[in-house]
Design an enzyme around this catalytic site. Structure first.
Site, PDB file in Angstrom:
ATOM      1  N   SER A  52     -18.042 -33.677   9.683  1.00 33.37           N
ATOM      2  CA  SER A  52     -18.804 -34.998   9.896  1.00 33.37           C
ATOM      3  C   SER A  52     -20.349 -34.556  10.667  1.00 33.37           C
ATOM      4  CB  SER A  52     -18.135 -35.610  10.913  1.00 33.37           C
ATOM      5  OG  SER A  52     -16.834 -36.398  10.416  1.00 33.37           O
TER       6      SER A  52
HETATM    7  N1  SAM Z   1     -12.874 -32.714  11.653  1.00 32.42           N
HETATM    8  C1  SAM Z   1     -13.377 -32.050  10.503  1.00 32.42           C
HETATM    9  C2  SAM Z   1     -14.492 -31.185  10.701  1.00 32.42           C
HETATM   10  O1  SAM Z   1     -14.705 -30.889  11.959  1.00 32.42           O
HETATM   11  O2  SAM Z   1     -14.892 -30.142   9.801  1.00 32.42           O
HETATM   12  C3  SAM Z   1     -13.870 -33.051   9.260  1.00 32.42           C
HETATM   13  C4  SAM Z   1     -12.768 -33.678   8.854  1.00 32.42           C
HETATM   14  S1  SAM Z   1     -13.067 -34.593   7.351  1.00 32.42           S
HETATM   15  C5  SAM Z   1     -14.543 -35.610   7.765  1.00 32.42           C
HETATM   16  C6  SAM Z   1     -11.626 -35.372   7.025  1.00 32.42           C
HETATM   17  C7  SAM Z   1     -10.499 -34.250   6.655  1.00 32.42           C
HETATM   18  O3  SAM Z   1      -9.175 -35.110   6.714  1.00 32.42           O
HETATM   19  C8  SAM Z   1     -10.583 -33.538   5.404  1.00 32.42           C
HETATM   20  O4  SAM Z   1     -10.629 -32.321   5.434  1.00 32.42           O
HETATM   21  C9  SAM Z   1      -9.328 -34.068   4.536  1.00 32.42           C
HETATM   22  O5  SAM Z   1      -8.829 -33.032   3.602  1.00 32.42           O
HETATM   23  C10 SAM Z   1      -8.256 -34.358   5.916  1.00 32.42           C
HETATM   24  N2  SAM Z   1      -7.049 -35.050   5.296  1.00 32.42           N
HETATM   25  C11 SAM Z   1      -7.302 -36.287   4.620  1.00 32.42           C
HETATM   26  N3  SAM Z   1      -5.967 -37.026   4.502  1.00 32.42           N
HETATM   27  C12 SAM Z   1      -5.377 -36.082   5.437  1.00 32.42           C
HETATM   28  C13 SAM Z   1      -3.891 -36.050   5.712  1.00 32.42           C
HETATM   29  N4  SAM Z   1      -3.106 -37.114   5.353  1.00 32.42           N
HETATM   30  N5  SAM Z   1      -3.518 -35.310   6.534  1.00 32.42           N
HETATM   31  C14 SAM Z   1      -4.219 -34.137   7.063  1.00 32.42           C
HETATM   32  N6  SAM Z   1      -5.643 -34.091   6.748  1.00 32.42           N
HETATM   33  C15 SAM Z   1      -5.984 -35.054   5.814  1.00 32.42           C
END
Ligand code: SAM
Length: 206
Positions: A52
């Site tokens: 993000s």
């Molecule tokens: N916090 C992260 C960073 O600092 O890089 C950015 C996160 S990105 C916007 C959202 C993340 O949520 C992705 O890596 C995606 O694979 C993960 N995601 C989606 N569904 C998920 C789930 N059910 N459990 C864990 N992670 C999940």
């Protein structure tokens, strides 16, 4: 970044601003994207996912109202950057990611940079992380159509959940839920765009 992207847009918690200064964002992105690391936009991190933009990370951290002694769950580890920022603000951070390659890489980055109070888990974070619950704060970095019941079950008394929710997969409102004597109060913090939360209590994988 701190003056032009954060302070100028109303981020004012000194602990959040200090955390954003302390964590080297360039270490969490690909070598080829390092010059862009502090840009005012999200960046690709592989697997169709993004880190993000700095403002969103700081906004969520401020909304979580961390004081330093909290047990935190972050859902959606991605690059590990958000977990590193939260680790400067709470006592311990558990972060969970569903994509194995991202979880592995985040674990290695966080270990190399010695963020020793962050624990990376692989799995479906739409179910929370029951074995480490209860949590004082749950920060969810992917959007769902509704609040997963597992999160309320795993939230401590007085705890907060900061999470994007919306009926479209790619656009949500960010909400803060507060557990006050077993009842949840809700603040709408505005419109954001996150990737979908894929899992049993989120969206179905397509
Ligand atoms: N916090 C992260 C960073 O600092 O890089 C950015 C996160 S990105 C916007 C959202 C993340 O949520 C992705 O890596 C995606 O694979 C993960 N995601 C989606 N569904 C998920 C789930 N059910 N459990 C864990 N992670 C999940």
């Amino acid at each position: 970044m701190v003056d032009t992207q954060l302070r100028a847009r109303g981020i004012c918690d000194p602990r959040v601003l200090a955390a954003m200064l302390a964590v080297p964002r360039e270490e969490f992105v690909d070598e080829a994207l390092r010059d862009d690391a502090y840009g005012d936009w999200p960046l690709p991190i592989g697997g169709g996912q993004t880190i993000s933009q700095p403002y969103t990370v700081a906004f969520m951290a401020e909304a979580a109202e961390l004081r330093g002694d909290e047990k935190v769950l972050e859902v959606g580890t991605g690059s590990g950057y958000g977990a590193a920022v939260l680790s400067q603000l709470g006592a311990v951070v558990h972060t969970i990611e569903r994509i194995p390659a991202l979880a592995r890489r985040a674990l290695s980055t966080l270990a190399r940079l010695r963020f020793s109070n962050v624990h990376v888990h692989l799995g479906d974070g739409s179910l929370g992380l029951v074995e480490e619950s209860p949590f004082d704060v749950i920060v969810v970095t992917a959007g769902a159509a509704s609040l997963p019941p597992s999160y309320t079950d795993q939230l401590a008394e007085g705890g907060r959940i900061v999470m994007p929710i919306g009926k479209c997969k790619s656009s949500q409102h960010l909400y803060r839920f507060r557990n006050q004597h077993g009842a949840l109060s809700i603040d709408d913090l505005g419109t954001f765009a996150f990737v979908p939360l894929i899992g049993d209590e989120g969206w179905r994988a397509t």
